[in-house]
Design a protein around this motif. Structure first.
Motif, PDB file in Angstrom:
ATOM      1  N   GLY A 168      15.545 -36.333 -30.023  1.00 41.40           N
ATOM      2  CA  GLY A 168      15.890 -37.377 -28.986  1.00 41.40           C
ATOM      3  C   GLY A 168      16.301 -36.531 -27.542  1.00 41.40           C
ATOM      4  O   GLY A 168      16.699 -37.648 -27.026  1.00 41.40           O
ATOM      5  N   TYR A 169      16.203 -35.395 -27.555  1.00 42.08           N
ATOM      6  CA  TYR A 169      16.785 -35.107 -26.280  1.00 42.08           C
ATOM      7  C   TYR A 169      15.626 -34.990 -25.376  1.00 42.08           C
ATOM      8  O   TYR A 169      14.500 -34.410 -25.745  1.00 42.08           O
ATOM      9  N   LYS A 170      15.902 -34.977 -23.987  1.00 45.02           N
ATOM     10  CA  LYS A 170      14.842 -34.659 -22.951  1.00 45.02           C
ATOM     11  C   LYS A 170      15.118 -33.437 -22.568  1.00 45.02           C
ATOM     12  O   LYS A 170      15.900 -32.650 -22.400  1.00 45.02           O
ATOM     13  N   VAL A 171      13.676 -32.788 -22.284  1.00 40.25           N
ATOM     14  CA  VAL A 171      13.447 -31.489 -21.661  1.00 40.25           C
ATOM     15  C   VAL A 171      12.732 -31.683 -20.485  1.00 40.25           C
ATOM     16  O   VAL A 171      11.801 -32.048 -20.720  1.00 40.25           O
ATOM     17  N   PRO A 172      13.303 -31.454 -19.157  1.00 39.99           N
ATOM     18  CA  PRO A 172      14.671 -30.570 -18.910  1.00 39.99           C
ATOM     19  C   PRO A 172      15.951 -31.822 -18.719  1.00 39.99           C
ATOM     20  O   PRO A 172      16.999 -31.203 -18.184  1.00 39.99           O
ATOM     21  N   GLY A 173      15.577 -33.121 -18.910  1.00 33.41           N
ATOM     22  CA  GLY A 173      16.564 -34.027 -18.507  1.00 33.41           C
ATOM     23  C   GLY A 173      18.019 -33.807 -19.091  1.00 33.41           C
ATOM     24  O   GLY A 173      18.800 -33.861 -18.354  1.00 33.41           O
ATOM     25  N   ASP A 174      18.189 -33.303 -20.523  1.00 31.46           N
ATOM     26  CA  ASP A 174      19.352 -32.956 -21.165  1.00 31.46           C
ATOM     27  C   ASP A 174      19.688 -31.638 -21.314  1.00 31.46           C
ATOM     28  O   ASP A 174      20.637 -30.935 -21.038  1.00 31.46           O
ATOM     29  N   VAL A 175      18.454 -30.908 -21.707  1.00 26.97           N
ATOM     30  CA  VAL A 175      18.650 -29.553 -21.700  1.00 26.97           C
ATOM     31  C   VAL A 175      17.393 -28.670 -21.102  1.00 26.97           C
ATOM     32  O   VAL A 175      16.396 -29.209 -21.367  1.00 26.97           O
ATOM     33  N   SER A 176      17.601 -27.800 -20.119  1.00 26.14           N
ATOM     34  CA  SER A 176      16.687 -26.872 -19.685  1.00 26.14           C
ATOM     35  C   SER A 176      16.353 -25.920 -20.497  1.00 26.14           C
ATOM     36  O   SER A 176      17.250 -25.224 -21.201  1.00 26.14           O
ATOM     37  N   VAL A 177      15.024 -25.561 -20.773  1.00 23.96           N
ATOM     38  CA  VAL A 177      14.436 -24.341 -21.617  1.00 23.96           C
ATOM     39  C   VAL A 177      13.931 -23.481 -20.984  1.00 23.96           C
ATOM     40  O   VAL A 177      12.771 -24.029 -20.420  1.00 23.96           O
ATOM     41  N   VAL A 178      14.076 -22.202 -21.062  1.00 24.13           N
ATOM     42  CA  VAL A 178      13.037 -21.166 -20.389  1.00 24.13           C
ATOM     43  C   VAL A 178      12.801 -20.040 -21.255  1.00 24.13           C
ATOM     44  O   VAL A 178      13.431 -19.785 -22.254  1.00 24.13           O
ATOM     45  N   GLY A 179      11.559 -19.468 -21.093  1.00 18.94           N
ATOM     46  CA  GLY A 179      11.135 -18.248 -22.171  1.00 18.94           C
ATOM     47  C   GLY A 179      11.047 -17.016 -21.315  1.00 18.94           C
ATOM     48  O   GLY A 179      11.712 -16.687 -20.187  1.00 18.94           O
ATOM     49  N   PHE A 180      10.134 -16.155 -21.776  1.00 12.10           N
ATOM     50  CA  PHE A 180      10.007 -14.736 -21.436  1.00 12.10           C
ATOM     51  C   PHE A 180       8.593 -14.206 -21.804  1.00 12.10           C
ATOM     52  O   PHE A 180       8.211 -14.456 -23.075  1.00 12.10           O
ATOM     53  N   ASN A 181       7.735 -13.705 -20.941  1.00 12.99           N
ATOM     54  CA  ASN A 181       6.322 -13.293 -21.391  1.00 12.99           C
ATOM     55  C   ASN A 181       5.368 -13.957 -20.571  1.00 12.99           C
ATOM     56  O   ASN A 181       4.378 -13.246 -20.030  1.00 12.99           O
ATOM     57  N   ASP A 182       5.274 -15.264 -20.595  1.00 13.72           N
ATOM     58  CA  ASP A 182       4.301 -15.869 -19.876  1.00 13.72           C
ATOM     59  C   ASP A 182       2.939 -15.769 -20.668  1.00 13.72           C
ATOM     60  O   ASP A 182       2.021 -15.566 -20.163  1.00 13.72           O
ATOM     61  N   ILE A 183       2.886 -16.012 -21.998  1.00  8.30           N
ATOM     62  CA  ILE A 183       1.934 -16.271 -22.731  1.00  8.30           C
ATOM     63  C   ILE A 183       0.891 -17.329 -22.355  1.00  8.30           C
ATOM     64  O   ILE A 183       1.449 -18.249 -21.511  1.00  8.30           O
TER      65      ILE A 183
ATOM     66  N   LEU B 111      -0.160 -19.889 -23.764  1.00 10.13           N
ATOM     67  CA  LEU B 111       0.315 -21.470 -24.340  1.00 10.13           C
ATOM     68  C   LEU B 111       1.423 -21.823 -23.194  1.00 10.13           C
ATOM     69  O   LEU B 111       1.430 -23.043 -23.484  1.00 10.13           O
ATOM     70  N   ALA B 112       2.190 -20.826 -22.753  1.00  7.75           N
ATOM     71  CA  ALA B 112       3.357 -21.258 -21.877  1.00  7.75           C
ATOM     72  C   ALA B 112       2.872 -22.376 -20.875  1.00  7.75           C
ATOM     73  O   ALA B 112       3.735 -23.177 -20.335  1.00  7.75           O
ATOM     74  N   SER B 113       1.662 -22.309 -20.058  1.00  3.64           N
ATOM     75  CA  SER B 113       1.389 -23.018 -18.884  1.00  3.64           C
ATOM     76  C   SER B 113       0.479 -24.241 -19.618  1.00  3.64           C
ATOM     77  O   SER B 113      -0.044 -25.239 -18.889  1.00  3.64           O
ATOM     78  N   ILE B 114       0.229 -24.442 -20.739  1.00  8.21           N
ATOM     79  CA  ILE B 114      -0.657 -25.371 -21.581  1.00  8.21           C
ATOM     80  C   ILE B 114       0.303 -26.304 -22.043  1.00  8.21           C
ATOM     81  O   ILE B 114       0.272 -27.446 -22.175  1.00  8.21           O
ATOM     82  N   TYR B 115       1.239 -25.959 -22.765  1.00 10.94           N
ATOM     83  CA  TYR B 115       2.528 -26.527 -23.581  1.00 10.94           C
ATOM     84  C   TYR B 115       2.986 -27.663 -22.667  1.00 10.94           C
ATOM     85  O   TYR B 115       3.230 -27.305 -21.353  1.00 10.94           O
ATOM     86  N   ARG B 116       3.410 -28.590 -23.319  1.00  9.64           N
ATOM     87  CA  ARG B 116       4.172 -29.841 -22.522  1.00  9.64           C
ATOM     88  C   ARG B 116       5.367 -29.996 -22.708  1.00  9.64           C
ATOM     89  O   ARG B 116       5.690 -30.108 -24.226  1.00  9.64           O
ATOM     90  N   PRO B 117       6.682 -29.888 -21.978  1.00  5.69           N
ATOM     91  CA  PRO B 117       6.540 -29.550 -20.778  1.00  5.69           C
ATOM     92  C   PRO B 117       6.211 -28.025 -20.567  1.00  5.69           C
ATOM     93  O   PRO B 117       6.298 -27.083 -21.103  1.00  5.69           O
ATOM     94  N   ASN B 118       5.384 -27.897 -19.236  1.00  2.00           N
ATOM     95  CA  ASN B 118       5.320 -26.497 -19.059  1.00  2.00           C
ATOM     96  C   ASN B 118       6.392 -25.627 -18.883  1.00  2.00           C
ATOM     97  O   ASN B 118       7.210 -25.955 -18.386  1.00  2.00           O
ATOM     98  N   LEU B 119       6.215 -24.371 -19.418  1.00  2.00           N
ATOM     99  CA  LEU B 119       7.443 -23.585 -19.568  1.00  2.00           C
ATOM    100  C   LEU B 119       7.774 -22.719 -18.542  1.00  2.00           C
ATOM    101  O   LEU B 119       6.919 -21.894 -17.715  1.00  2.00           O
TER     102      LEU B 119
END
Length: 332
Positions: A262-277, A279-287
């Motif tokens: 029930g948490y919103k991303v990025p409304g409640d929590v921002s999430v960031v990654g590493f590599n830029d595979i 899938l990162a630009s296809i997934y929602r929300p975009n990473l």
């Protein structure tokens, strides 16, 4: 029955060594005899034995590639670069998947030598003293991927993992976050993961932010492991305002857990990654992520190993490729 080089020589009325010279283009043969031999080869469908040919020519045209996890998206994109450059230069690939197990890595290194490979492109999650010494003792060219080997004599291709992690952490701090979790791979004194941790810590220290050790967790590049880690944050009521995962797959696992609870991303929590595979630009929300030139890492490693095989000098033994902070929808 399979046609042999002896059969070709008999039909062409020449010696076996003459057929070998035509096939390998090793010594001069008159154009008339060459054409005759080639015609017989075409008519009979003769195919040279690659093992025998490699013994004669001292070249197998084989390069071994050792990886820790073939299912990993990041590694898959690296393999694309390796294979395409290999094809361009007429090399075939022998691929070994170790599942990150040290004994398997050592076993495959021995196996590839037995298979007469001319060089090895090697990627490992861990680089301990035993493995380092074994690699240093090898008499064939070896290039390591995603590993800073500035203290070794082994060539490598990577990005600046320290700087990339520093820039990502600094971005989150500048965006107003003070509680930032780090989901990373296991601690290893020689691993790129330690460089990423140092970059994270440096940014936090510079800004006077105390690190909550409960928020430093090991996800081992696994989506489900990252999911469980974030579930633990929620259950223990220590959920941070931002989560930095050192692989995009772990970042996606973190997002899945947040959304499921029930948490919103990025409304409640921002999430960031590493590599830029991809899938990162296809997934929602975009990473939001650190972009590595993944294909280029594989391609550059392959060009390096081919140069070493051919006795050519490489300008830089440690190649650091550029990275980029890519801002998307998963953070604010």
């Amino acid at each position: 029955m399979n046609v042999t080089i002896k059969d070709v020589a008999k039909k062409a009325g020449v010696s076996i060594s003459t057929v070998s010279r035509v096939i390998n283009n090793s010594k001069p043969v008159s154009s008339e005899i060459r054409q005759k031999v080639l015609q017989i080869i075409e008519e009979t469908g003769y195919t040279p034995n690659p093992v025998a040919r490699s013994l004669v020519m001292k070249k197998s045209q084989l390069i071994g590639v050792i990886i820790p996890d073939i299912s990993n998206f990041f590694i898959g994109e690296i393999l694309n670069g390796i294979e395409e450059i290999g094809k361009m230069y007429g090399y075939d690939i022998l691929l070994c998947n170790t599942y990150g197990d040290l004994e398997q890595e050592l076993r495959y290194l021995k196996l590839l030598r037995a298979k007469q490979v001319e060089g090895i492109v090697f990627m490992t999650w861990r680089l301990n003293d035993k493995l380092t010494q074994y690699l240093a003792d090898q008499e064939i060219p070896i290039v390591l991927i995603n590993r800073n080997t500035s203290q070794l004599e082994i060539p490598s291709v990577s990005i600046d993992n320290y700087k990339g992690a520093y820039e990502m952490t600094k971005y989150l701090i500048d965006a107003g976050h003070r509680s930032i979790a780090l989901i990373r791979n296991n601690l290893d004194s020689d691993a790129f993961g330690l460089d990423q941790y140092k970059g994270y810590k440096q940014a936090m220290d510079e800004c006077g932010i105390n690190i909550d050790e409960r928020l430093i967790q090991y996800g081992n590049f696994m989506l489900d492991k990252a999911y469980d880690i974030v579930k633990g944050f929620i259950d223990d009521k220590v959920l941070p305002s931002a989560i930095f995962a050192t692989s995009d797959v772990m970042a996606i696992g973190a997002i899945n857990c947040l959304l499921d609870h029930g948490y919103k991303v990025p409304g409640d929590v921002s999430v960031v990654g590493f590599n830029d595979i991809k899938l990162a630009s296809i997934y929602r929300p975009n990473l939001t992520t650190i972009r590595q030139p993944i294909y280029d890492i594989g391609a550059v490693a392959m060009r390096m190993i081919i140069k070493l095989i051919n006795g050519q000098e490489i300008q830089d033994k440690v190649v650091i490729l550029p990275h980029e902070l890519v801002l998307r929808d998963s953070s604010k």
